[in-house]
Scaffold this motif. Structure first.
Motif, PDB file in Angstrom:
ATOM      1  N   ARG A  64       9.394 -22.091  13.002  1.00 46.95           N
ATOM      2  CA  ARG A  64      10.752 -21.628  12.743  1.00 46.95           C
ATOM      3  C   ARG A  64      11.512 -22.533  11.769  1.00 46.95           C
ATOM      4  O   ARG A  64      12.532 -22.125  11.216  1.00 46.95           O
ATOM      5  CB  ARG A  64      11.525 -21.544  14.065  1.00 46.95           C
ATOM      6  CG  ARG A  64      11.241 -20.291  14.877  1.00 46.95           C
ATOM      7  CD  ARG A  64      12.167 -20.185  16.063  1.00 46.95           C
ATOM      8  NE  ARG A  64      12.116 -18.866  16.656  1.00 46.95           N
ATOM      9  CZ  ARG A  64      11.794 -18.622  17.916  1.00 46.95           C
ATOM     10  NH1 ARG A  64      11.485 -19.631  18.725  1.00 46.95           N
ATOM     11  NH2 ARG A  64      11.780 -17.387  18.379  1.00 46.95           N
ATOM     12  N   ARG A  65      11.039 -23.728  11.556  1.00 43.86           N
ATOM     13  CA  ARG A  65      11.729 -24.634  10.631  1.00 43.86           C
ATOM     14  C   ARG A  65      11.383 -24.338   9.171  1.00 43.86           C
ATOM     15  O   ARG A  65      11.932 -24.958   8.274  1.00 43.86           O
ATOM     16  CB  ARG A  65      11.356 -26.085  10.950  1.00 43.86           C
ATOM     17  CG  ARG A  65      11.691 -26.509  12.368  1.00 43.86           C
ATOM     18  CD  ARG A  65      11.802 -28.021  12.464  1.00 43.86           C
ATOM     19  NE  ARG A  65      10.578 -28.691  12.094  1.00 43.86           N
ATOM     20  CZ  ARG A  65       9.637 -29.063  12.955  1.00 43.86           C
ATOM     21  NH1 ARG A  65       9.777 -28.790  14.240  1.00 43.86           N
ATOM     22  NH2 ARG A  65       8.561 -29.696  12.545  1.00 43.86           N
ATOM     23  N   TRP A  90       5.459 -18.663   6.720  1.00 42.93           N
ATOM     24  CA  TRP A  90       4.656 -18.704   7.941  1.00 42.93           C
ATOM     25  C   TRP A  90       3.208 -18.394   7.599  1.00 42.93           C
ATOM     26  O   TRP A  90       2.929 -17.450   6.838  1.00 42.93           O
ATOM     27  CB  TRP A  90       5.159 -17.674   8.963  1.00 42.93           C
ATOM     28  CG  TRP A  90       6.434 -18.088   9.645  1.00 42.93           C
ATOM     29  CD1 TRP A  90       7.221 -19.166   9.338  1.00 42.93           C
ATOM     30  CD2 TRP A  90       7.083 -17.428  10.742  1.00 42.93           C
ATOM     31  NE1 TRP A  90       8.306 -19.227  10.176  1.00 42.93           N
ATOM     32  CE2 TRP A  90       8.252 -18.164  11.049  1.00 42.93           C
ATOM     33  CE3 TRP A  90       6.784 -16.302  11.476  1.00 42.93           C
ATOM     34  CZ2 TRP A  90       9.121 -17.785  12.067  1.00 42.93           C
ATOM     35  CZ3 TRP A  90       7.651 -15.922  12.497  1.00 42.93           C
ATOM     36  CH2 TRP A  90       8.800 -16.663  12.793  1.00 42.93           C
ATOM     37  N   ASP A  97      13.836 -13.656  13.511  1.00 46.57           N
ATOM     38  CA  ASP A  97      13.145 -14.721  12.784  1.00 46.57           C
ATOM     39  C   ASP A  97      12.515 -14.184  11.507  1.00 46.57           C
ATOM     40  O   ASP A  97      12.585 -14.817  10.441  1.00 46.57           O
ATOM     41  CB  ASP A  97      12.051 -15.348  13.660  1.00 46.57           C
ATOM     42  CG  ASP A  97      12.622 -16.059  14.866  1.00 46.57           C
ATOM     43  OD1 ASP A  97      13.351 -17.043  14.669  1.00 46.57           O
ATOM     44  OD2 ASP A  97      12.347 -15.638  15.989  1.00 46.57           O
ATOM     45  N   ASP A 132      10.391 -21.419   5.887  1.00 45.31           N
ATOM     46  CA  ASP A 132      10.576 -20.046   5.428  1.00 45.31           C
ATOM     47  C   ASP A 132       9.252 -19.415   4.978  1.00 45.31           C
ATOM     48  O   ASP A 132       9.229 -18.293   4.473  1.00 45.31           O
ATOM     49  CB  ASP A 132      11.606 -19.958   4.297  1.00 45.31           C
ATOM     50  CG  ASP A 132      11.226 -20.777   3.080  1.00 45.31           C
ATOM     51  OD1 ASP A 132      10.082 -21.276   3.010  1.00 45.31           O
ATOM     52  OD2 ASP A 132      12.080 -20.943   2.178  1.00 45.31           O
ATOM     53  N   LEU A 175      10.437 -10.793  17.443  1.00 46.36           N
ATOM     54  CA  LEU A 175      10.606 -11.806  16.387  1.00 46.36           C
ATOM     55  C   LEU A 175      11.425 -11.305  15.207  1.00 46.36           C
ATOM     56  O   LEU A 175      11.530 -11.997  14.195  1.00 46.36           O
ATOM     57  CB  LEU A 175       9.227 -12.265  15.880  1.00 46.36           C
ATOM     58  CG  LEU A 175       8.306 -12.957  16.884  1.00 46.36           C
ATOM     59  CD1 LEU A 175       7.012 -13.373  16.201  1.00 46.36           C
ATOM     60  CD2 LEU A 175       8.990 -14.175  17.503  1.00 46.36           C
ATOM     61  N   ASN A 221       9.056 -20.984  23.102  1.00 47.21           N
ATOM     62  CA  ASN A 221       9.912 -20.068  22.359  1.00 47.21           C
ATOM     63  C   ASN A 221      11.356 -20.490  22.571  1.00 47.21           C
ATOM     64  O   ASN A 221      11.900 -20.345  23.671  1.00 47.21           O
ATOM     65  CB  ASN A 221       9.703 -18.626  22.833  1.00 47.21           C
ATOM     66  CG  ASN A 221      10.379 -17.620  21.928  1.00 47.21           C
ATOM     67  OD1 ASN A 221      11.359 -17.914  21.247  1.00 47.21           O
ATOM     68  ND2 ASN A 221       9.846 -16.404  21.910  1.00 47.21           N
ATOM     69  N   ASN A 257       3.371 -25.231   9.532  1.00 48.59           N
ATOM     70  CA  ASN A 257       4.038 -23.931   9.649  1.00 48.59           C
ATOM     71  C   ASN A 257       3.034 -22.813   9.945  1.00 48.59           C
ATOM     72  O   ASN A 257       2.979 -21.788   9.275  1.00 48.59           O
ATOM     73  CB  ASN A 257       4.811 -23.607   8.369  1.00 48.59           C
ATOM     74  CG  ASN A 257       3.964 -23.755   7.119  1.00 48.59           C
ATOM     75  OD1 ASN A 257       3.097 -24.617   7.044  1.00 48.59           O
ATOM     76  ND2 ASN A 257       4.210 -22.927   6.117  1.00 48.59           N
ATOM     77  N   LEU A 317       5.226 -21.407  17.628  1.00 49.15           N
ATOM     78  CA  LEU A 317       6.349 -20.661  17.055  1.00 49.15           C
ATOM     79  C   LEU A 317       7.540 -21.558  16.742  1.00 49.15           C
ATOM     80  O   LEU A 317       8.141 -21.449  15.665  1.00 49.15           O
ATOM     81  CB  LEU A 317       6.766 -19.544  18.016  1.00 49.15           C
ATOM     82  CG  LEU A 317       8.016 -18.754  17.646  1.00 49.15           C
ATOM     83  CD1 LEU A 317       7.823 -18.043  16.306  1.00 49.15           C
ATOM     84  CD2 LEU A 317       8.357 -17.748  18.742  1.00 49.15           C
ATOM     85  N   ASP A 318       7.918 -22.442  17.665  1.00 48.00           N
ATOM     86  CA  ASP A 318       9.119 -23.249  17.462  1.00 48.00           C
ATOM     87  C   ASP A 318       9.002 -24.149  16.240  1.00 48.00           C
ATOM     88  O   ASP A 318       9.990 -24.378  15.534  1.00 48.00           O
ATOM     89  CB  ASP A 318       9.412 -24.085  18.708  1.00 48.00           C
ATOM     90  CG  ASP A 318      10.137 -23.274  19.777  1.00 48.00           C
ATOM     91  OD1 ASP A 318      10.425 -22.092  19.508  1.00 48.00           O
ATOM     92  OD2 ASP A 318      10.405 -23.821  20.857  1.00 48.00           O
ATOM     93  N   GLN A 367      14.316 -14.040   8.244  1.00 43.66           N
ATOM     94  CA  GLN A 367      14.559 -15.283   7.507  1.00 43.66           C
ATOM     95  C   GLN A 367      13.319 -15.786   6.776  1.00 43.66           C
ATOM     96  O   GLN A 367      13.414 -16.705   5.974  1.00 43.66           O
ATOM     97  CB  GLN A 367      15.040 -16.380   8.480  1.00 43.66           C
ATOM     98  CG  GLN A 367      16.222 -15.977   9.340  1.00 43.66           C
ATOM     99  CD  GLN A 367      17.432 -15.565   8.516  1.00 43.66           C
ATOM    100  OE1 GLN A 367      17.760 -16.223   7.521  1.00 43.66           O
ATOM    101  NE2 GLN A 367      18.097 -14.494   8.926  1.00 43.66           N
ATOM    102  N   VAL A 368      12.166 -15.186   7.076  1.00 42.24           N
ATOM    103  CA  VAL A 368      10.909 -15.645   6.466  1.00 42.24           C
ATOM    104  C   VAL A 368      10.734 -14.992   5.100  1.00 42.24           C
ATOM    105  O   VAL A 368      10.839 -13.770   4.965  1.00 42.24           O
ATOM    106  CB  VAL A 368       9.709 -15.324   7.381  1.00 42.24           C
ATOM    107  CG1 VAL A 368       8.405 -15.788   6.735  1.00 42.24           C
ATOM    108  CG2 VAL A 368       9.890 -15.996   8.736  1.00 42.24           C
TER     109      VAL A 368
END
Length: 624
Positions: free
Chosen positions: A221-222, A226, A274, A224, A271, A188, A245, A217-218, A277-278
């Protein structure tokens, strides 16, 4: 001490003054590098120093992933993410394709894999909040049984290593001691916050006090979008399909009957930055009961407008099953065909596709025949629709609807409710319905002892709605009584006859047109919600002319109060009577859906003695 015969140890890189510069994992047993020396501070416990595992080393942190990667000769560029680089292990030995970049490096996670020589490894960074390194038992590589297990589940072990799967030797519940296990690292923000262990015999445990964080998770995060799964093996399965993803929830799905669901889902709170942003959540969860429970909870928390649902093929439970049954390409296609969650107020074609196809086969979708040869070709009422019936006073609207109701009850077993204040007393209305059922006057039916037969039939198919004047006889009040009625006597048809006998206590600022529009909307929604057909009788305004052939056929736009009677109706009928011949014309003036008929005129004969309608032999309209 040099890096010799060591496996998965934590190493301090030191300069010439023996000052600690940075820390990294050394994942490749048997390698030796003359440029750096490994400093392992005393005291050392556990036997031979060359076999000491990572958890036996006191760790002081410093440096970055970039420093540690460069220490292995991996010259990463600026930025993070995935990078393709020359492999320092095999590049100088290759005679062909010397310009290839076979080394795949994930800079954010600090892991690498060479697709030519198979060299793989990782560097690690940790948070000060982790405490002693002995808290997390994590070594590079997979146990022998783990390699076989990955192959068995259709997973390339190199992919598992790339996603940070390692091994450990820890106590497992039910094992009676320590066992060599698969270790799924939870990263994380570049920090190792937890490790989930899986034993050879399916058993699981996490590190006590570790942070509950999704696996992978990391990397997710790149993106949009999931993709959520229930387990780490599903993440690996989707990685085999080329999908990076992907995350798995920390604790799997809750039991169907779990009560403390808020505590089970509390990890989502951390989260929130995060999640903001998704743009899209794809739920690729299990198809069993707990999986469906988790799906509902995830949709509720993530937002139904942001969620898509993956539907697995019949017999497939999850992503890993799908990989084994259909292969990576098909697995990816199934995930990419995820369907949007049914959002309240929005209907997509796939939601009613079955109904669309079934409509081609169901005869009843066309509407039901009302029992008159010509009219059956023009007007066939369907459940969920509203029909407006108009006509001058005395033209036979109520008698016509009574006949239609008796015909539908006889033919199809429909059940009717009548709110008809003009048809009082109630005994008189039931007598008229009995005459239409028996084909004779009520007096004759009684003399022929047919009352004992007809009264139970009427009880089974009809109920009249009424009461004293203290009741609310507005639209909402009437529908409230109908709803209570339907709990013990489910209706198929509802007749409100006439509109002007409904109370209209509208607010002063609401115009008559607005009131009628709202009321008709309520009635139409009621019909659709309860899947009944609703008939509403409404008188027209004053028209010029009286008597046979002298007054025009009323149209829905002629109804007193508003043009909405025509606009909001699914079907519109106008009843016109020729007094001299006792013939009645039924003008079908509007049909919204072709399954319910088409505009046209039907002529019926009316028997004044029995008050019954029958199909007339006359086909040419009298009204002109």
């Amino acid at each position: 001490m040099y890096l010799e015969n060591l496996s998965a140890v934590g190493v301090f890189w030191v300069n010439e003054k023996m000052e600690k510069v940075t820390f990294c994992w050394v994942c490749c047993a048997g390698e030796r590098d003359e440029k750096f020396r490994a400093f392992i501070p005393p005291p050392l416990k556990g036997g031979d120093k060359r076999k000491i595992k990572f958890e036996s080393i006191a760790i002081n942190w410093g440096g970055t992933f970039l420093d540690a990667l460069k220490g292995f000769g991996i010259m990463v560029g600026s930025g993070g993410g995935e990078q393709k680089l020359p492999c320092p292990q095999c590049q100088g030995e290759r005679k062909k394709h010397t310009h290839d970049r076979p080394l795949a490096v994930n800079v954010d996670r600090g892991v690498w894999l060479c697709h030519h020589c198979g060299w793989a490894g990782s560097v690690a960074k940790r948070s000060e909040s982790i405490g002693s390194s002995s808290k997390f038992q994590l070594e590079s590589g997979l146990p022998d049984w783990g390699v076989a297990f990955m192959h068995q589940r259709g997973i390339d072990p190199a992919v598992a290593l790339k996603l940070g799967v390692g091994k450990g030797n820890v106590w497992m519940p039910g094992a009676g001691g320590k066992r060599e296990v698969l270790a799924f690292a939870m990263w994380n923000g570049g920090e190792l916050v937890n490790v989930k262990y899986r034993g050879e015999v399916k058993s699981f445990r996490q590190v006590k006090g570790g942070m509950r964080s999704p696996f992978n998770l990391d990397v997710a995060r790149r993106y949009d979008t999931w993709i959520w799964t229930e387990g780490e093996m599903d993440v690996l399965a989707l990685a085999m399909a080329g999908l990076d993803n992907v995350l798995s929830v920390p604790d799997g799905a809750p039991p169907e009957g779990a009560r403390n669901i808020e505590g089970k889902m509390a990890w989502l709170e951390s989260l929130q930055p995060d999640l903001a942003q998704v743009k899209r959540h794809v739920l690729a969860l299990d198809q069993d009961g707990p999986g469906k429970r988790l799906e509902r909870e995830m949709v509720r928390r993530l937002g139904e407008d942001l969620c898509w649902i993956v539907s697995w093929p019949e017999g497939v439970k999850d992503a890993n099953d799908c990989l084994l049954a259909y292969g990576p390409q098909k697995l990816r296609e199934i995930v990419e065909r995820a369907k949007v969650v049914n959002v309240s107020g929005l209907i997509h074609c796939h939601q009613v596709a079955g109904e669309m196809l079934a409509a081609l086969e169901r005869e009843e979708n066309r509407g039901v025949a009302v029992g008159f040869e010509v009219l059956d070709q023009l007007y066939r009422p369907r459940l969920g629709e509203m029909t407006i019936v108009t006509g001058m006073p005395g033209s036979g609207k109520s008698e016509f609807l009574d006949q239609v109701a008796v015909n539908l009850a006889t033919r199809y077993g429909w059940h009717f409710g009548f709110y008809s204040p003009e048809n009082r007393p109630y005994a008189s209305h039931f007598a008229k319905l009995a005459e239409k059922r028996g084909g004779k006057t009520w007096e004759v039916l009684v003399r022929e002892n047919r009352a004992a037969e007809i009264i139970p039939w009427l009880d089974a198919h009809f109920v009249l709605i009424g009461g004293d004047d203290t009741e609310d006889w507005g639209v909402q009040g009437i529908l409230g009584i109908v709803e209570r009625c339907m709990r013990r006597f489910p209706l198929t048809g509802l007749v409100l006859d006439p509109w002007n006998e409904v109370d209209h206590n509208r607010q002063r600022e609401v115009t008559e047109t607005e009131h009628i529009s709202r009321s008709l909307t309520i009635l139409r929604r009621f019909a659709r919600k309860h899947k009944i057909h609703l008939w509403l009788v409404a008188h027209p305004m004053k028209l010029d002319g009286r008597g046979s052939k002298t007054y025009p056929v009323p149209k829905p736009y002629d109804i007193a109060g508003s043009a909405h009677f025509f606009n909001k109706a699914d079907n519109c009928l106008s009843v016109w009577r020729d007094v001299s011949s006792n013939r009645v014309e039924i003008h079908v003036q509007k049909i919204r859906f072709r399954q319910s008929g088409q505009p046209g005129v039907c002529i019926l004969d009316y028997n004044r003695q029995t008050r019954r309608y029958s199909q007339s032999d006359v086909r040419k309209p009298i009204s002109g």
